[in-house]
Design a protein around this motif. Structure first.
Motif, PDB file in Angstrom:
ATOM      1  N   ILE A  81       0.830  -1.216   0.000  1.00 15.01           N
ATOM      2  CA  ILE A  81       0.000   0.000   0.000  1.00 15.01           C
ATOM      3  C   ILE A  81       0.861   1.261   0.000  1.00 15.01           C
ATOM      4  CG2 ILE A  81      -1.961  -1.137   1.112  1.00 15.01           C
ATOM      5  CD1 ILE A  81      -1.046   0.345   3.732  1.00 15.01           C
ATOM      6  N   HIS A  82       2.185   1.092  -0.187  1.00 17.50           N
ATOM      7  CA  HIS A  82       3.125   2.211  -0.229  1.00 17.50           C
ATOM      8  C   HIS A  82       3.154   2.991   1.086  1.00 17.50           C
ATOM      9  CE1 HIS A  82       3.708   1.650  -4.585  1.00 17.50           C
ATOM     10  NE2 HIS A  82       2.420   1.384  -4.604  1.00 17.50           N
ATOM     11  N   ALA A  83       3.058   2.267   2.191  1.00 13.65           N
ATOM     12  CA  ALA A  83       3.211   2.904   3.504  1.00 13.65           C
ATOM     13  C   ALA A  83       4.665   3.306   3.701  1.00 13.65           C
ATOM     14  CB  ALA A  83       2.774   1.943   4.604  1.00 13.65           C
ATOM     15  N   PRO A  84       4.921   4.376   4.437  1.00 19.26           N
ATOM     16  CA  PRO A  84       6.296   4.836   4.610  1.00 19.26           C
ATOM     17  C   PRO A  84       7.148   3.912   5.468  1.00 19.26           C
ATOM     18  CG  PRO A  84       4.796   6.156   5.935  1.00 19.26           C
ATOM     19  CD  PRO A  84       3.948   5.295   5.059  1.00 19.26           C
ATOM     20  N   SER A  85       6.497   3.096   6.315  1.00 20.29           N
ATOM     21  CA  SER A  85       7.245   2.231   7.224  1.00 20.29           C
ATOM     22  C   SER A  85       6.382   1.046   7.627  1.00 20.29           C
ATOM     23  CB  SER A  85       7.665   3.003   8.473  1.00 20.29           C
ATOM     24  OG  SER A  85       8.143   2.137   9.478  1.00 20.29           O
ATOM     25  N   ALA A  86       7.016  -0.102   7.837  1.00 17.98           N
ATOM     26  CA  ALA A  86       6.293  -1.267   8.356  1.00 17.98           C
ATOM     27  C   ALA A  86       5.775  -1.013   9.762  1.00 17.98           C
ATOM     28  CB  ALA A  86       7.207  -2.490   8.351  1.00 17.98           C
ATOM     29  N   PRO A 210      -4.922  -0.555  -7.364  1.00 12.17           N
ATOM     30  CA  PRO A 210      -3.661  -0.040  -6.823  1.00 12.17           C
ATOM     31  C   PRO A 210      -3.973   1.032  -5.773  1.00 12.17           C
ATOM     32  CG  PRO A 210      -3.727   0.098  -9.230  1.00 12.17           C
ATOM     33  CD  PRO A 210      -5.115  -0.193  -8.778  1.00 12.17           C
ATOM     34  N   VAL A 211      -3.411   0.906  -4.584  1.00 10.76           N
ATOM     35  CA  VAL A 211      -3.662   1.864  -3.502  1.00 10.76           C
ATOM     36  C   VAL A 211      -2.325   2.390  -2.998  1.00 10.76           C
ATOM     37  CG1 VAL A 211      -4.577   2.187  -1.172  1.00 10.76           C
ATOM     38  CG2 VAL A 211      -5.852   0.792  -2.822  1.00 10.76           C
ATOM     39  N   SER A 295       1.033  -9.211  -6.355  1.00 10.58           N
ATOM     40  CA  SER A 295       2.060  -8.318  -6.900  1.00 10.58           C
ATOM     41  C   SER A 295       2.677  -8.884  -8.167  1.00 10.58           C
ATOM     42  CB  SER A 295       3.147  -8.072  -5.855  1.00 10.58           C
ATOM     43  OG  SER A 295       2.613  -7.446  -4.711  1.00 10.58           O
ATOM     44  N   SER A 296       2.772 -10.213  -8.240  1.00 14.94           N
ATOM     45  CA  SER A 296       3.346 -10.835  -9.434  1.00 14.94           C
ATOM     46  C   SER A 296       2.456 -10.637 -10.660  1.00 14.94           C
ATOM     47  CB  SER A 296       3.580 -12.331  -9.195  1.00 14.94           C
ATOM     48  OG  SER A 296       2.354 -13.044  -9.140  1.00 14.94           O
ATOM     49  N   ILE A 297       1.169 -10.455 -10.434  1.00 15.01           N
ATOM     50  CA  ILE A 297       0.231 -10.209 -11.542  1.00 15.01           C
ATOM     51  C   ILE A 297       0.162  -8.726 -11.867  1.00 15.01           C
ATOM     52  CG2 ILE A 297      -2.165 -10.456 -12.318  1.00 15.01           C
ATOM     53  CD1 ILE A 297      -2.390 -12.824 -10.309  1.00 15.01           C
ATOM     54  N   GLY A 298       0.066  -7.916 -10.819  1.00  8.96           N
ATOM     55  CA  GLY A 298      -0.013  -6.467 -11.006  1.00  8.96           C
ATOM     56  C   GLY A 298      -1.402  -5.951 -10.705  1.00  8.96           C
TER      57      GLY A 298
END
Length: 407
Positions: A81-86, A210-211, A295-298
């Protein structure tokens, strides 16, 4: 070059099953829960066979392996999710628990009598009831952003409601009934302009679109693994780290503490502060494997594939006659909720099941939305990466059988 999605169906063992003699399963209920690819089943099986141990506290080999698998899964969720940190990812049981966590920690600490929370009319009960509990407990107020007859949010009404200076705006990114995709970035920006924080119910968006949570800039995002090819029993809450750090703990017990004495306790660091007790370790491993698979599919390709099927299904249903599909014609996800005049959705679903077709019938945990559209219930067909236009054709054929039986 477009992706050939027909090959992915073979990754899901359950989709080869005959549910009735000569009737292979056609699964059209992915909005409720998705099927699991073999890679997810294998990952969880491998954990139980080779690494099964409790995490964070053991200094022996398999405990350290289990801890690494668990925390790697958290990192995968953050990247997805494109978070800045785990550290901004808290594992919960599901979207419902994630929203309740925010309501019962941030909400109880920060909301007071007469404070306003804005929701929308298309919300799942999971994003209504926790706030209604705070109405009873703290006498806050709730108002709802209206849904227009075409299933789109009334953005003019939203802007007017924002003039009342809400403390929180909470809304679904995608409706689980109408398929409506809400303008999350615009809504978040507008909310921030009046000082409100934003919680997004991503149960239907994170698995299908996509988020990028940093681009959206919402404070909270909730979603579930079981709706994105992962196991049941685990979900995630993204929160901006400073907010999570300031929030009180949700549950008390092991691993959420730094120190306990007979006089009191101090909390562990985020995210451990919100993960009391032994977590769903195997499920986290499966969650990570599901993210690898998607993710492998997109996600862009998955979204495009589903929308093509949804628009094809919408056209076929409208051509069929006697069927009313609710929700928008454009900007929608792979969800089609419909009403067959004079036929109860439970009867529709039961007849379709005799043909091996699995759909959902009922109010889909969105009773207020159904009331808004004057329907006690609907039949819902929903699609995912393993569905095809041929599945839609089978649905139409099954609905023809329903009409024939009731005529």
């Amino acid at each position: 070059m477009s992706v050939d999605f027909s090959k992915y169906k073979q990754d899901f063992p359950i989709l080869s099953r005959e549910v009735h003699p000569g009737k292979k399963l056609i699964y059209l209920d992915s909005t409720a829960s998705t099927q699991k690819p073999q890679i997810v089943l294998d990952a969880m099986d491998d954990y139980y066979h080779r690494h099964n141990a409790n995490i964070h506290r053991g200094v022996y080999t398999i405990s350290e392996e289990a801890t690494e698998l668990y925390e790697n899964a958290r990192a995968k969720v953050a990247r997805f999710i494109h978070a800045p940190s785990a550290r901004s990812i808290v594992f919960t049981r599901n979207t419902t628990e994630s929203i309740n966590l925010v309501a019962f920690t941030w909400g109880r600490k920060n909301l007071k009598e007469n404070d306003l929370v804005l929701l929308t009319e298309l919300e799942h009960h999971s994003n209504i009831v926790p706030w209604q509990i705070l109405v009873q407990e703290k006498k806050i107020r709730i108002e709802f952003i209206p849904v227009l007859p075409d299933g789109i949010l009334d953005m003019n009404a939203y802007k007017n409601l924002l003039e009342k200076k809400p403390k929180l705006v909470a809304f679904a990114h995608m409706s689980n009934v109408l398929g409506t995709i809400t303008p999350v970035k615009e809504m978040t920006t507008l909310a921030h302009q009046v000082g409100a924080i934003v919680l997004i119910d991503g149960a239907q968006s994170v698995p299908h679109l996509p988020v990028d949570i940093q681009d959206i800039d919402a404070e909270f995002l909730a979603f579930s693994a079981h709706k994105m090819c992962g196991p049941t029993g685990i979900g995630a809450l993204y929160g901006k780290f400073d907010l999570l750090n300031e929030m009180p703990p949700f549950l008390g017990g092991g691993d959420m503490i730094r120190k306990v004495t007979f006089e009191g306790f101090s909390t562990n660091d985020v995210p451990a502060k919100f993960e009391a007790g032994t977590p769903a370790i195997a499920e986290a491993v499966g969650f990570g494997a599901a993210i690898d698979y998607l993710s492998s599919i997109g996600m862009e390709e998955i979204a495009k594939h589903e929308q093509e099927i949804a628009l094809y299904g919408l056209r076929r249903l409208e051509e069929s006659g006697g069927i009313k599909v609710i929700g928008p014609h454009n900007q929608r996800g792979g969800v089609l909720a419909f009403d067959m005049s004079g036929i109860h959705p439970h009867d529709v679903a039961q007849i379709l099941d005799s043909e091996g077709i699995a759909v959902r019938a009922g109010h889909h945990c969105a009773q207020p939305l159904h009331i808004k559209f004057g329907l006690p219930a609907t039949t819902r067909a929903s699609f995912y990466l393993y569905n095809s236009k041929e599945d839609v054709d089978s649905l139409i054929k099954g609905l023809d059988k329903v009409k024939m039986m009731f005529d």
